[in-house]
Design a protein around this motif. Structure first.
Motif, PDB file in Angstrom:
ATOM      1  N   PHE A   1       0.875  -1.173   0.000  1.00 21.90           N
ATOM      2  CA  PHE A   1       0.000   0.000   0.000  1.00 21.90           C
ATOM      3  C   PHE A   1       0.915   1.227   0.000  1.00 21.90           C
ATOM      4  CE2 PHE A   1       0.872  -1.194   4.354  1.00 21.90           C
ATOM      5  CZ  PHE A   1       1.168   0.007   4.991  1.00 21.90           C
ATOM      6  N   GLU A   2       0.357   2.384  -0.244  1.00 23.11           N
ATOM      7  CA  GLU A   2       1.151   3.619  -0.267  1.00 23.11           C
ATOM      8  C   GLU A   2       1.482   4.025   1.174  1.00 23.11           C
ATOM      9  OE1 GLU A   2       3.197   6.693  -2.049  1.00 23.11           O
ATOM     10  OE2 GLU A   2       2.119   5.066  -3.065  1.00 23.11           O
ATOM     11  N   PRO A   3       2.767   3.973   1.577  1.00 21.16           N
ATOM     12  CA  PRO A   3       3.112   4.320   2.963  1.00 21.16           C
ATOM     13  C   PRO A   3       2.834   5.789   3.253  1.00 21.16           C
ATOM     14  CG  PRO A   3       5.102   4.018   1.649  1.00 21.16           C
ATOM     15  CD  PRO A   3       3.967   3.581   0.795  1.00 21.16           C
ATOM     16  N   LYS A   4       2.286   6.029   4.440  1.00 20.20           N
ATOM     17  CA  LYS A   4       1.938   7.388   4.838  1.00 20.20           C
ATOM     18  C   LYS A   4       3.101   8.028   5.604  1.00 20.20           C
ATOM     19  CE  LYS A   4      -3.059   6.570   5.250  1.00 20.20           C
ATOM     20  NZ  LYS A   4      -3.057   5.195   4.715  1.00 20.20           N
ATOM     21  N   PRO A   5       3.190   9.355   5.592  1.00 16.31           N
ATOM     22  CA  PRO A   5       4.209  10.027   6.388  1.00 16.31           C
ATOM     23  C   PRO A   5       3.887   9.921   7.875  1.00 16.31           C
ATOM     24  CG  PRO A   5       2.769  11.640   5.368  1.00 16.31           C
ATOM     25  CD  PRO A   5       2.385  10.298   4.787  1.00 16.31           C
TER      26      PRO A   5
ATOM     27  N   ARG B   1      13.315  11.504  15.669  1.00 17.75           N
ATOM     28  CA  ARG B   1      13.521  10.926  14.337  1.00 17.75           C
ATOM     29  C   ARG B   1      13.410   9.402  14.390  1.00 17.75           C
ATOM     30  NH1 ARG B   1      17.709  14.582  10.776  1.00 17.75           N
ATOM     31  NH2 ARG B   1      16.787  16.599  11.314  1.00 17.75           N
ATOM     32  N   THR B   2      13.803   8.812  15.529  1.00 20.84           N
ATOM     33  CA  THR B   2      13.637   7.364  15.683  1.00 20.84           C
ATOM     34  C   THR B   2      12.158   7.001  15.733  1.00 20.84           C
ATOM     35  OG1 THR B   2      15.721   7.304  16.930  1.00 20.84           O
ATOM     36  CG2 THR B   2      14.313   5.357  17.048  1.00 20.84           C
ATOM     37  N   VAL B   3      11.372   7.794  16.466  1.00 18.59           N
ATOM     38  CA  VAL B   3       9.921   7.573  16.511  1.00 18.59           C
ATOM     39  C   VAL B   3       9.330   7.711  15.114  1.00 18.59           C
ATOM     40  CG1 VAL B   3       7.728   8.510  17.353  1.00 18.59           C
ATOM     41  CG2 VAL B   3       9.654   8.236  18.929  1.00 18.59           C
ATOM     42  N   ALA B   4       9.760   8.722  14.368  1.00 17.49           N
ATOM     43  CA  ALA B   4       9.264   8.910  12.998  1.00 17.49           C
ATOM     44  C   ALA B   4       9.568   7.684  12.140  1.00 17.49           C
ATOM     45  CB  ALA B   4       9.907  10.155  12.378  1.00 17.49           C
ATOM     46  N   ALA B   5      10.799   7.163  12.275  1.00 14.52           N
ATOM     47  CA  ALA B   5      11.194   5.990  11.487  1.00 14.52           C
ATOM     48  C   ALA B   5      10.381   4.763  11.876  1.00 14.52           C
ATOM     49  CB  ALA B   5      12.683   5.724  11.668  1.00 14.52           C
ATOM     50  N   ILE B   6      10.086   4.611  13.165  1.00 12.81           N
ATOM     51  CA  ILE B   6       9.281   3.471  13.625  1.00 12.81           C
ATOM     52  C   ILE B   6       7.865   3.575  13.062  1.00 12.81           C
ATOM     53  CG2 ILE B   6       8.178   2.454  15.662  1.00 12.81           C
ATOM     54  CD1 ILE B   6      10.773   3.151  17.207  1.00 12.81           C
ATOM     55  N   LEU B   7       7.264   4.744  13.180  1.00 16.05           N
ATOM     56  CA  LEU B   7       5.890   4.907  12.695  1.00 16.05           C
ATOM     57  C   LEU B   7       5.792   4.604  11.203  1.00 16.05           C
ATOM     58  CD1 LEU B   7       4.750   8.172  14.559  1.00 16.05           C
ATOM     59  CD2 LEU B   7       4.223   5.791  15.140  1.00 16.05           C
ATOM     60  N   GLU B   8       6.779   5.019  10.442  1.00 21.38           N
ATOM     61  CA  GLU B   8       6.697   4.816   8.985  1.00 21.38           C
ATOM     62  C   GLU B   8       7.077   3.394   8.581  1.00 21.38           C
ATOM     63  OE1 GLU B   8       8.085   7.714   6.293  1.00 21.38           O
ATOM     64  OE2 GLU B   8       7.416   9.422   7.517  1.00 21.38           O
ATOM     65  N   ASN B   9       8.112   2.829   9.184  1.00 19.12           N
ATOM     66  CA  ASN B   9       8.556   1.498   8.787  1.00 19.12           C
ATOM     67  C   ASN B   9       7.682   0.386   9.340  1.00 19.12           C
ATOM     68  OD1 ASN B   9      11.405   1.482   7.307  1.00 19.12           O
ATOM     69  ND2 ASN B   9      11.433   3.182   8.775  1.00 19.12           N
ATOM     70  N   TYR B  10       6.982   0.647  10.454  1.00 14.19           N
ATOM     71  CA  TYR B  10       6.152  -0.382  11.083  1.00 14.19           C
ATOM     72  C   TYR B  10       4.659  -0.113  10.902  1.00 14.19           C
ATOM     73  CZ  TYR B  10      10.100  -2.708  13.347  1.00 14.19           C
ATOM     74  OH  TYR B  10      11.257  -3.434  13.593  1.00 14.19           O
ATOM     75  N   GLN B  11       4.301   0.787   9.980  1.00 13.15           N
ATOM     76  CA  GLN B  11       2.886   1.059   9.752  1.00 13.15           C
ATOM     77  C   GLN B  11       2.212  -0.097   9.016  1.00 13.15           C
ATOM     78  OE1 GLN B  11       2.019   4.023   6.507  1.00 13.15           O
ATOM     79  NE2 GLN B  11       4.257   4.277   6.480  1.00 13.15           N
ATOM     80  N   ASN B  12       0.937  -0.235   9.289  1.00 13.20           N
ATOM     81  CA  ASN B  12       0.130  -1.268   8.643  1.00 13.20           C
ATOM     82  C   ASN B  12      -0.950  -0.619   7.788  1.00 13.20           C
ATOM     83  OD1 ASN B  12       1.479  -3.455  10.116  1.00 13.20           O
ATOM     84  ND2 ASN B  12       0.376  -2.661  11.917  1.00 13.20           N
ATOM     85  N   ALA B  13      -1.503  -1.409   6.878  1.00 12.24           N
ATOM     86  CA  ALA B  13      -2.490  -0.875   5.928  1.00 12.24           C
ATOM     87  C   ALA B  13      -3.723  -0.309   6.625  1.00 12.24           C
ATOM     88  CB  ALA B  13      -2.897  -1.970   4.939  1.00 12.24           C
ATOM     89  N   ASP B  14      -4.075  -0.849   7.806  1.00  7.85           N
ATOM     90  CA  ASP B  14      -5.274  -0.389   8.508  1.00  7.85           C
ATOM     91  C   ASP B  14      -5.024   0.837   9.372  1.00  7.85           C
ATOM     92  OD1 ASP B  14      -3.761  -1.480  10.512  1.00  7.85           O
ATOM     93  OD2 ASP B  14      -5.271  -2.904  11.219  1.00  7.85           O
ATOM     94  N   GLY B  15      -3.796   1.408   9.289  1.00 11.98           N
ATOM     95  CA  GLY B  15      -3.484   2.618  10.054  1.00 11.98           C
ATOM     96  C   GLY B  15      -2.847   2.364  11.394  1.00 11.98           C
ATOM     97  N   THR B  16      -2.788   1.088  11.818  1.00 17.86           N
ATOM     98  CA  THR B  16      -2.127   0.761  13.078  1.00 17.86           C
ATOM     99  C   THR B  16      -0.608   0.728  12.873  1.00 17.86           C
ATOM    100  OG1 THR B  16      -2.245  -1.638  12.673  1.00 17.86           O
ATOM    101  CG2 THR B  16      -4.113  -0.611  13.837  1.00 17.86           C
ATOM    102  N   VAL B  17       0.103   0.686  13.987  1.00 15.35           N
ATOM    103  CA  VAL B  17       1.567   0.597  13.939  1.00 15.35           C
ATOM    104  C   VAL B  17       2.011  -0.524  14.871  1.00 15.35           C
ATOM    105  CG1 VAL B  17       3.758   1.758  14.458  1.00 15.35           C
ATOM    106  CG2 VAL B  17       1.881   3.043  13.403  1.00 15.35           C
ATOM    107  N   THR B  18       2.783  -1.445  14.319  1.00 20.49           N
ATOM    108  CA  THR B  18       3.338  -2.536  15.119  1.00 20.49           C
ATOM    109  C   THR B  18       4.513  -2.003  15.936  1.00 20.49           C
ATOM    110  OG1 THR B  18       2.704  -4.157  13.444  1.00 20.49           O
ATOM    111  CG2 THR B  18       4.388  -4.826  15.045  1.00 20.49           C
TER     112      THR B  18
END
Length: 422
Positions: free
Chosen positions: A135-139, A389-406
């Motif tokens: 899916f298109e990753p969100k910022p 910036r680490t939090v930003a990287a986690i949110l983007e790299n661990y995002q899921n299609a339903d909007g949740t974050v692992t």
């Protein structure tokens, strides 16, 4: 600060190396001319003082012999006046020498790439493979706002642009990240420090922020205090004006602190999100060591920063900065850049720098070697890491299609077992 004696003895070479950092050779000429005048005045005043001492002895001898010494007394007054005039000029010349020398950046290590800007940086290592999303990753700011864990709108209302609130699991995630970092650095031998967040001008001068970069910081009006732009400042100044016992070296410090930056000159850059804020948390690493060990220590520090990213499962690469992209006090810098999916690029998350004896000369930090000789230590600093910036990287790299974050597995113990932000 560079050793003025070294500049005098290696003028051509110093000019060549500083030119790769954008320093005009005329700046070095001005410094050497001022230094030459300073040395001339020192010789003059020393000769006059010797002359004054000799005349004083003649006057004393005349008094013992009950003879008149009017001529000698008149001569001594003239010499005294000359000394006073030279001392006044010497004070101004010494201040000029100090100011000119303090504005010269560190000499780049001969091995680093030469170039005017970041386009000349060289990648030396790549770790991990960027995830391919179906899916298109969100910022990260969009992810955080939709989850209700990042509130930029109220941050701007209360403080202005480039401020935010972390809310609920956002605050817990930030806290988990920096506690994880501190624990990992402790395993690597760093002593945790909780430093002051306000420092005096001497401390800012010691690490190289003053006098050249005053516009980049927030100062307390009518007081000699500045909000720290990084914990590097209080950590490096811990031993300012001290001699570190040889047996204590190397010294490793780590600290969590807020960092305050005016971001002067960055108008229009990264106006959204966590990449470029006026206030952000950062875990810092600082080392003091003997000169012959500093480049080994730089490699170890770079590994320590990379260890955090690897345990969080975040792809990154390491680059060596060119002469034109490197910080003022650094002789060599390795940047770690983490993968940011929404931007489809790597962004800086840590800079690990060897400052050699540049900061130690400014801050007068020395050690005594086995022969009893005083030497300047080498200082190093690195982000371990920039927390936002680490939090930003986690949110983007661990995002899921339903909007949740692992939640990365390494952080789950710090999140009380929470494995999904929803």
């Amino acid at each position: 600060m560079l050793d003025i004696k070294m500049i005098r003895q290696n003028e051509t070479e110093i000019k060549r190396r500083l030119a790769t950092r954008g320093v005009d050779s005329r700046t070095v000429d001005q410094l050497l001319a001022a230094d030459q005048r300073r040395r001339e005045l020192v010789v003059k005043t020393e000769n006059l003082r010797q002359q004054k001492n000799e005349v004083s002895e003649q006057i004393a001898q005349a008094k013992r012999n009950k003879q008149t010494a009017a001529d000698e007394i008149s001569q001594m007054k003239q010499v005294g006046q000359q000394i006073k005039q030279i001392d006044e000029e010497l004070k101004m010349v010494q201040s000029n020498v100090q100011d000119l020398a303090s504005r010269l950046p560190n000499l780049p290590h001969p091995s680093i790439p030469i170039g005017p800007d970041e386009d000349s940086n060289v990648e030396i290592k790549k770790v991990g493979t960027p995830k391919k999303f179906d899916f298109e990753p969100k910022p990260h700011w969009e992810i955080g706002e939709k989850l209700g864990i990042l509130d930029f709108e109220r941050g701007a209302k209360v403080s202005g642009s480039r401020f935010l609130y972390y809310v609920g699991l956002g605050a817990k995630l930030e806290r988990a990240v920096y506690n994880f970092m501190l624990d990992e650095h402790e395993k690597d031998g760093y002593t945790e420090i909780l430093p002051p967040y306000l420092v005096n001008a001497a401390s800012m001068y010691g690490t190289g922020q003053f006098p050249k970069f005053k516009e980049d910081v927030f100062q307390i009006q009518d007081q000699d205090l500045t909000l720290i732009p990084t914990a590097e400042v209080p950590l490096t100044n811990y031993y300012r004006d001290e001699v570190i016992p040889n047996e204590k070296l190397p010294v490793y410090f780590t600290a969590l602190s807020p960092s305050f930056r005016s971001e002067a000159g960055s108008a229009g850059r990264d106006t959204r999100g966590l990449i470029r804020l006026h206030q952000f948390n950062k875990v810092e690493m600082v080392k003091y060591c003997r000169p012959e060990a500093s480049y080994d220590e730089l490699e170890k520090m770079t590994v320590n920063a990379g260890n955090i990213l690897e345990k969080l499962g975040l792809p990154y690469h390491i680059i060596t900065l060119s002469t034109g992209d490197m910080g003022f006090s650094a002789a060599m810098t390795h940047d770690l850049e983490v993968w940011i999916p929404a931007q489809n690029t790597y962004r800086e998350i840590s800079s690990c720098s060897n400052c050699e004896d540049f900061q130690a000369r400014r801050a007068h930090i020395q050690y005594r070697d086995e022969n009893g000789k005083l030497n300047f230590v080498h200082t190093l600093n690195g982000s371990g890491l920039a927390v936002g910036r680490t939090v930003a990287a986690i949110l983007e790299n661990y995002q899921n299609a339903d909007g949740t974050v692992t939640v990365p597995e390494a952080l789950r113990p710090y999140m009380h077992g929470i494995d999904l932000i929803k």
